[in-house]
Design a protein around this motif. Structure first.
Motif, PDB file in Angstrom:
ATOM      1  N   UNK A 100       0.660  -0.842   0.087  1.00 33.68           N
ATOM      2  CA  UNK A 100      -0.089  -0.250  -0.295  1.00 33.68           C
ATOM      3  C   UNK A 100       0.654   1.126   0.235  1.00 33.68           C
ATOM      4  N   UNK A 101       0.907   2.180  -0.789  1.00 32.60           N
ATOM      5  CA  UNK A 101       1.044   3.639  -0.530  1.00 32.60           C
ATOM      6  C   UNK A 101       0.193   4.659  -0.737  1.00 32.60           C
ATOM      7  N   UNK A 102       0.466   5.330   0.396  1.00 33.35           N
ATOM      8  CA  UNK A 102      -0.650   6.422   0.676  1.00 33.35           C
ATOM      9  C   UNK A 102       0.060   7.660   0.814  1.00 33.35           C
ATOM     10  N   UNK A 103      -0.877   8.254   0.123  1.00 33.64           N
ATOM     11  CA  UNK A 103      -0.871   9.569  -1.266  1.00 33.64           C
ATOM     12  C   UNK A 103      -1.792  10.940  -0.055  1.00 33.64           C
ATOM     13  N   UNK A 104      -0.611  11.778   0.355  1.00 37.09           N
ATOM     14  CA  UNK A 104      -1.183  12.796   1.012  1.00 37.09           C
ATOM     15  C   UNK A 104      -1.053  14.335   0.011  1.00 37.09           C
ATOM     16  N   UNK A 105      -2.396  14.659  -0.318  1.00 37.49           N
ATOM     17  CA  UNK A 105      -1.633  15.733  -0.927  1.00 37.49           C
ATOM     18  C   UNK A 105      -2.285  16.998  -0.804  1.00 37.49           C
ATOM     19  N   UNK A 106      -1.701  18.289   0.071  1.00 32.23           N
ATOM     20  CA  UNK A 106      -2.051  18.861   1.075  1.00 32.23           C
ATOM     21  C   UNK A 106      -1.942  20.632   0.345  1.00 32.23           C
ATOM     22  N   UNK A 107      -3.470  20.593  -0.653  1.00 32.94           N
ATOM     23  CA  UNK A 107      -3.217  22.318  -0.575  1.00 32.94           C
ATOM     24  C   UNK A 107      -2.421  23.046  -0.243  1.00 32.94           C
ATOM     25  N   UNK A 108      -2.484  24.518  -1.384  1.00 33.92           N
ATOM     26  CA  UNK A 108      -1.224  25.344  -1.222  1.00 33.92           C
ATOM     27  C   UNK A 108      -1.687  26.328  -1.242  1.00 33.92           C
ATOM     28  N   UNK A 109      -1.576  27.389  -0.885  1.00 35.57           N
ATOM     29  CA  UNK A 109      -1.894  29.057  -1.354  1.00 35.57           C
ATOM     30  C   UNK A 109      -1.632  29.261  -2.142  1.00 35.57           C
ATOM     31  N   UNK A 110      -1.766  31.036  -2.384  1.00 37.21           N
ATOM     32  CA  UNK A 110      -0.852  31.592  -3.876  1.00 37.21           C
ATOM     33  C   UNK A 110      -0.316  31.625  -3.425  1.00 37.21           C
ATOM     34  N   UNK A 111       0.417  32.448  -2.287  1.00 40.73           N
ATOM     35  CA  UNK A 111       1.846  32.898  -1.987  1.00 40.73           C
ATOM     36  C   UNK A 111       2.825  32.073  -2.042  1.00 40.73           C
ATOM     37  N   UNK A 112       2.182  30.256  -1.991  1.00 41.17           N
ATOM     38  CA  UNK A 112       3.865  29.319  -1.889  1.00 41.17           C
ATOM     39  C   UNK A 112       3.439  28.594  -3.035  1.00 41.17           C
ATOM     40  N   UNK A 113       2.868  29.125  -4.376  1.00 42.08           N
ATOM     41  CA  UNK A 113       2.858  28.343  -5.597  1.00 42.08           C
ATOM     42  C   UNK A 113       3.387  28.129  -6.027  1.00 42.08           C
ATOM     43  N   UNK A 114       4.411  29.521  -6.454  1.00 41.05           N
ATOM     44  CA  UNK A 114       5.828  29.791  -6.987  1.00 41.05           C
ATOM     45  C   UNK A 114       6.776  28.703  -6.993  1.00 41.05           C
ATOM     46  N   UNK A 115       7.077  28.475  -5.580  1.00 40.78           N
ATOM     47  CA  UNK A 115       7.519  27.921  -5.309  1.00 40.78           C
ATOM     48  C   UNK A 115       7.945  26.259  -5.256  1.00 40.78           C
ATOM     49  N   UNK A 116       6.460  25.691  -4.971  1.00 43.47           N
ATOM     50  CA  UNK A 116       5.709  24.421  -5.297  1.00 43.47           C
ATOM     51  C   UNK A 116       5.886  24.740  -6.585  1.00 43.47           C
ATOM     52  N   UNK A 117       5.880  25.031  -7.893  1.00 51.56           N
ATOM     53  CA  UNK A 117       5.795  24.446  -8.843  1.00 51.56           C
ATOM     54  C   UNK A 117       7.045  24.445  -9.317  1.00 51.56           C
ATOM     55  N   UNK A 118       8.528  24.797  -9.074  1.00 51.04           N
ATOM     56  CA  UNK A 118       9.569  24.361  -9.101  1.00 51.04           C
ATOM     57  C   UNK A 118      10.355  22.985  -8.329  1.00 51.04           C
ATOM     58  N   UNK A 119       9.109  22.672  -7.142  1.00 54.14           N
ATOM     59  CA  UNK A 119       9.703  21.553  -6.486  1.00 54.14           C
ATOM     60  C   UNK A 119       8.808  20.662  -6.586  1.00 54.14           C
ATOM     61  N   UNK A 120       7.534  20.665  -6.986  1.00 54.23           N
ATOM     62  CA  UNK A 120       7.005  19.683  -6.498  1.00 54.23           C
ATOM     63  C   UNK A 120       7.615  17.893  -7.513  1.00 54.23           C
ATOM     64  N   UNK A 121       7.412  17.434  -6.483  1.00 60.40           N
ATOM     65  CA  UNK A 121       7.670  15.465  -7.299  1.00 60.40           C
ATOM     66  C   UNK A 121       9.424  16.228  -6.910  1.00 60.40           C
ATOM     67  N   UNK A 122      10.135  16.445  -6.306  1.00 57.04           N
ATOM     68  CA  UNK A 122      12.002  17.169  -6.844  1.00 57.04           C
ATOM     69  C   UNK A 122      12.073  16.627  -5.073  1.00 57.04           C
ATOM     70  N   UNK A 123      11.981  17.298  -4.339  1.00 59.66           N
ATOM     71  CA  UNK A 123      12.011  17.074  -2.489  1.00 59.66           C
ATOM     72  C   UNK A 123      12.030  15.861  -2.348  1.00 59.66           C
ATOM     73  N   UNK A 124      12.804  15.397  -1.273  1.00 61.39           N
ATOM     74  CA  UNK A 124      13.195  14.560  -1.075  1.00 61.39           C
ATOM     75  C   UNK A 124      11.992  14.456   0.441  1.00 61.39           C
ATOM     76  N   UNK A 125      11.106  12.864   0.218  1.00 60.58           N
ATOM     77  CA  UNK A 125       9.926  12.986   0.953  1.00 60.58           C
ATOM     78  C   UNK A 125      10.266  13.160   2.395  1.00 60.58           C
ATOM     79  N   UNK A 126      10.919  12.555   2.680  1.00 55.46           N
ATOM     80  CA  UNK A 126      11.827  12.988   4.462  1.00 55.46           C
ATOM     81  C   UNK A 126      11.058  15.244   4.039  1.00 55.46           C
TER      82      UNK A 126
END
Length: 293
Positions: free
Chosen positions: A35-61
């Motif tokens: 079983x792989x448990x997937x949690x996707x947490x919401x992101x506010x507009x102010x944080x979205x710019x950083x998320x676009x560059x980092x999604x699926x790239x950061x270590x899981x921890x």
């Protein structure tokens, strides 16, 4: 390892419906399941710019450290439920990421990256899927629906753990026979779960016999014992209502059906489909829906 399920988690420890369904429905998870448990947490507009560059790239921890206390509690509770079913700890995986394209799109992105036998959605994610089917004129919704082309989706509301057995809904379409193939593959090693082949006959007559025979041959091919297979014909013009009534009457744990039914072939060419699924999401509250493309 035979099965690998992707299960979405919200941040509400009381809404772990996908995990609870798996734990109550299957009897031999210790031997057959990852079983792989997937949690996707919401992101506010102010944080979205950083998320676009980092999604699926950061270590899981690192991503896990960004989760709320409620999300961490839900993940911890889910692990406990799986461990109580004797799933080895090394067969339980956790993935966490920030929302990028929208929850359903992000779930599909993960599903396409992994090799999963099914995607299991809880209540919140199933509402997003329902919205897609109800707004098929929207270009984004059409694009997402077209991507639902390879992996079965299990929609899990607040189920009743005491329910058992599978209602396999058939209309003679290729999609419904793929649902039979999926059910046979998953349930061949679950001898306590009976499978009822269900066809809603139209006013033009009952053509269920060849449909039942073909579906049964698929189940037998997967090793399902014939004693576990039943045939049942329903009647009515509103297919979703007839299916919903039978699910409640028979107290089935789940109903499986094809995403593209016979009545939707012309719609499928335009990328529009899933009307029966949409209606069932609204009608069925205590059983899971297995949606097979």
């Amino acid at each position: 390892m035979k099965f690998h399920f992707l299960v979405t988690l919200s941040d509400n420890v009381r809404h772990l419906f996908g995990i609870r369904f798996i734990c109550s429905f299957f009897s031999n998870l210790a031997e057959d399941c990852q079983v792989t448990m997937l949690h996707i947490h919401s992101t506010g507009r102010n944080d979205m710019k950083g998320v676009l560059g980092n999604m699926w790239m950061r270590p899981a921890d690192d991503e896990y450290s960004r989760l709320t206390v409620q999300a961490k509690r839900a993940i911890g509770k889910s692990k406990d439920l799986l461990l109580d079913k004797d799933i080895p700890r090394e067969n339980i995986y956790t993935k966490a990421c920030a929302e990028h394209y929208g929850k359903i799109e992000d779930i599909l992105k993960e599903a396409l990256m992994g090799q999963y036998d099914a995607i299991t959605l809880g209540r919140r994610a199933s509402y997003s899927l329902q919205w897609l089917f109800e707004n098929q004129a929207d270009e984004t919704a059409q694009a997402v629906i077209k991507r639902l082309c390879s992996i079965p989706v299990w929609i899990c509301p607040e189920i009743e753990p005491i329910r058992k057995n599978m209602l396999l809904c058939l209309d003679g379409s290729d999609s419904s026979f793929r649902a039979a193939d999926h059910v046979g593959y998953i349930l061949a090693s679950e001898p306590s779960q009976a499978i009822t082949l269900f066809h809603v006959a139209s006013s033009d007559g009952d053509n269920s016999l060849p449909i039942f025979k073909h579906a049964e041959s698929i189940l037998l091919y997967h090793g399902v014992n014939g004693d576990r297979i039943n045939w049942l014909v329903g009647k009515g013009h509103n297919i979703a209502r007839v299916i919903g009534e039978e699910v409640n009457k028979g107290r089935y744990a789940a109903a499986a059906l094809g995403l593209h039914g016979m009545q939707e072939h012309s719609m499928r060419a335009k990328g529009l489909t899933g009307r029966t699924i949409t209606k069932l999401i609204r009608k069925i509250e205590r059983a899971a829906i297995w949606c097979c493309p």
